[in-house]
Design an enzyme around this catalytic site. Structure first.
Site, short mmCIF file in Angstrom:
data_model
loop_
_atom_site.label_atom_id
_atom_site.label_comp_id
_atom_site.label_asym_id
_atom_site.label_seq_id
_atom_site.Cartn_x
_atom_site.Cartn_y
_atom_site.Cartn_z
N SER A 156 -68.44 12.85 -2.09
CA SER A 156 -67.39 13.46 -2.76
C SER A 156 -66.62 13.22 -1.04
O SER A 156 -66.32 11.81 -1.02
CB SER A 156 -67.20 14.51 -2.82
OG SER A 156 -65.98 15.46 -3.31
N HIS A 198 -64.89 10.73 -7.79
CA HIS A 198 -64.86 12.00 -8.85
C HIS A 198 -63.53 10.81 -9.52
O HIS A 198 -62.35 11.32 -10.28
CB HIS A 198 -63.53 13.11 -8.60
CG HIS A 198 -64.67 14.18 -7.83
ND1 HIS A 198 -65.72 14.94 -8.14
CD2 HIS A 198 -64.16 14.38 -6.55
CE1 HIS A 198 -66.18 15.85 -6.63
NE2 HIS A 198 -65.46 15.23 -5.35
N GLU A 225 -68.27 10.71 -10.87
CA GLU A 225 -69.11 12.05 -10.69
C GLU A 225 -70.24 11.54 -11.25
O GLU A 225 -71.12 10.96 -12.45
CB GLU A 225 -68.16 13.25 -11.31
CG GLU A 225 -66.95 13.82 -10.51
CD GLU A 225 -66.47 14.70 -11.54
OE1 GLU A 225 -67.57 15.71 -12.37
OE2 GLU A 225 -66.03 15.35 -10.67
#
Length: 312
Positions: A156, A198, A225
């Site tokens: 992330s 994401h 993800e």
């Protein structure tokens, strides 16, 4: 049994008795980047985290976790500590670095310089870079990667900081817009790409395209993800996990960016877009004439697999 045969047998038994980490470290020849799109599986198969531990050298590897991007660093560390211990990591510690001052502490620098694997958690990439920018800790990470073959992973926000040109913020829009995103400087392990994470789950293609309109000399890398882009510098690109990596090449693009006003919708013609699904590994051929991939994909993958120079 002859003396020679006995020696061969003893050598075989000795090598088989080596702990997994020692054997893996003995054969490890180059550092890897493991760039994760976030929300990686920590409860079931844990394919990506297993891969990171393997590339770091196995159970005996020195795993160091950086949680400075998180607003709840203790909670995040507890989660990863439990996962890595469950996967068999025997030497996993958090790096005590949450502030800019921490990034200059000798203990922090030595932990990073001596690590076999460094894992950067999610959170806010801007918070993380405020801590790491041009710091002794960041320089130690570069030395570890370039000189000690350390595996560097980030999920992330930890993935966003891998690039030199970091996507700092920007709200996804239905279509690309001028000045729809802001850029900053990351850790520079990937000098030729902009990473967004994401990716499919948060519909970020237009956001990535808005960034590429500003920097059409770079590649765009959108990572889903529970998916990781694994780079073996100048050798291969592998996709691990359950989703895909979207690779956008704007270098032959024609755009109205220079003539558009802030907030205007952008025309972007001639983009090359490649979807690389999990389970695929793309080995760069030593002789370009022997490549199996399409020419434009091979060219983009070669650019993606080039890591930045050691900094500091």
């Amino acid at each position: 049994m002859t003396h020679l045969h006995r020696r061969q047998l003893f050598a075989l038994l000795a090598s088989a008795a080596l702990p997994f980490g020692s054997a893996a470290q003995a054969t490890k020849t180059q550092g890897r980047l493991v760039i994760i799109g976030g929300a990686e599986d920590r409860k079931q198969d844990r394919i990506i985290l297993r891969k990171f531990l393997e590339l770091s050298g196995g159970p005996n590897a020195k795993i160091r976790v950086i949680n400075a991007a998180s607003g709840v660093p203790d909670v995040v560390w507890a989660s990863y500590q439990a996962v890595f211990q469950d996967l068999g990591a025997l030497n996993c510690e958090v790096v005590p670095m949450l502030t800019r001052d921490d990034a200059s502490e000798p203990n922090v620098v030595s932990q990073l310089a001596e690590a076999d694997g460094i894992f950067i958690t999610g959170g806010d990439q801007n918070r993380l870079m405020q801590c790491l920018w041009e710091s002794p800790a960041a320089q130690a990470m570069h030395r570890a990667f370039h000189l000690n073959n350390t595996c560097i992973a980030g999920t992330s926000a930890g993935a966003a900081v891998m690039s030199r040109h970091m996507l700092a913020q920007g709200t996804p829009t239905p279509t690309p817009e001028k000045d729809g995103v802001s850029m900053d400087i990351g850790l520079s392990f990937m000098p030729n790409a902009i990473v967004d994470q994401h990716f499919s789950q948060r519909h970020r293609l237009s956001r990535l395209l808005s960034a590429l309109a500003q920097r059409p000399d770079l590649l765009g890398v959108g990572i889903d993800e529970d998916t990781a882009l694994v780079i073996e510098p100048n050798q291969s690109v592998e996709i691990v996990g359950r989703g895909a990596v979207t690779l956008v090449d704007p270098r032959r693009m024609r755009s109205n960016f220079d003539n558009a006003d802030g907030g205007d919708k952008l025309e972007m013609l001639g983009l090359q877009l490649h979807v690389l699904p999990a389970g695929n590994r793309y080995v760069l051929p030593s002789n370009p004439k022997n490549r199996k991939q399409p020419v434009l994909l091979w060219d983009a993958l070669s650019m993606l697999a080039k890591t930045g120079p050691m900094r500091g």
